[in-house]
Design an enzyme around this catalytic site. Structure first.
Site, mmCIF file in Angstrom:
data_model
loop_
_atom_site.group_PDB
_atom_site.id
_atom_site.type_symbol
_atom_site.label_atom_id
_atom_site.label_comp_id
_atom_site.label_asym_id
_atom_site.label_seq_id
_atom_site.Cartn_x
_atom_site.Cartn_y
_atom_site.Cartn_z
ATOM 1 N N ASP A 161 0.848 -1.191 0.000
ATOM 2 C CA ASP A 161 0.000 0.000 0.000
ATOM 3 C C ASP A 161 0.883 1.240 0.000
ATOM 4 O O ASP A 161 1.890 1.279 0.715
ATOM 5 C CB ASP A 161 -0.902 -0.018 1.237
ATOM 6 N N VAL B 93 -11.065 2.806 -3.458
ATOM 7 C CA VAL B 93 -10.852 2.294 -4.813
ATOM 8 C C VAL B 93 -11.902 1.215 -5.035
ATOM 9 O O VAL B 93 -11.953 0.235 -4.296
ATOM 10 C CB VAL B 93 -9.431 1.725 -5.007
ATOM 11 N N HIS C 271 -10.412 -5.419 -2.718
ATOM 12 C CA HIS C 271 -9.046 -5.673 -2.283
ATOM 13 C C HIS C 271 -9.031 -5.973 -0.790
ATOM 14 O O HIS C 271 -9.763 -5.384 -0.022
ATOM 15 C CB HIS C 271 -8.119 -4.487 -2.598
#
Length: 118
Positions: free
Chosen positions: A34, A100, A104
């Site tokens: 990240d 986003v 994920h």
């Protein structure tokens, strides 16, 4: 399978158009660090196919979320945090902090993680 989204940040990383520090992968997933880490180890595990949320991915592809969890375990072992513990988090929707819209899993570890998390 859902198509790749041309304006999706994670689809760009998967396609190699956007650089990332890749730390693991499988046929169905890619794992990378990240850019705004919230723990010493903060890795995102994303499916190569575009699904906006964990619910969509789970409904469309049986076993995909299992694959994300399996890869998270492999990355946790490689990062040296599997034995001390780690957290795997899926934020789904804006109220949960999903920024986003490509499902994920956040693999977090390397320090104590408080509960409740939010």
């Amino acid at each position: 399978m859902a198509p790749t989204e041309s304006d999706c940040l994670f689809c760009g990383i998967i396609a190699g158009r956007i650089p990332a520090d890749v730390v693991g992968e499988s046929e169905q997933t890619l794992a990378f660090r990240d850019l705004n880490p919230q723990a010493p180890t903060h890795v995102l595990i994303v499916p190569r196919q575009h699904y906006a949320t964990a619910a969509q991915a789970g409904a469309a592809d049986a076993g995909l979320l299992d694959e994300i969890a399996r890869v998270a375990g492999e990355v946790a072992t490689a990062e040296g945090i599997a034995d001390t513990g780690y957290r795997l988090v899926f934020n789904t929707g804006p109220a949960a902090g999903q920024t986003v819209l490509h499902v994920h899993g956040h693999l977090l570890g390397g320090r104590g993680l408080e509960w409740p998390p939010g």
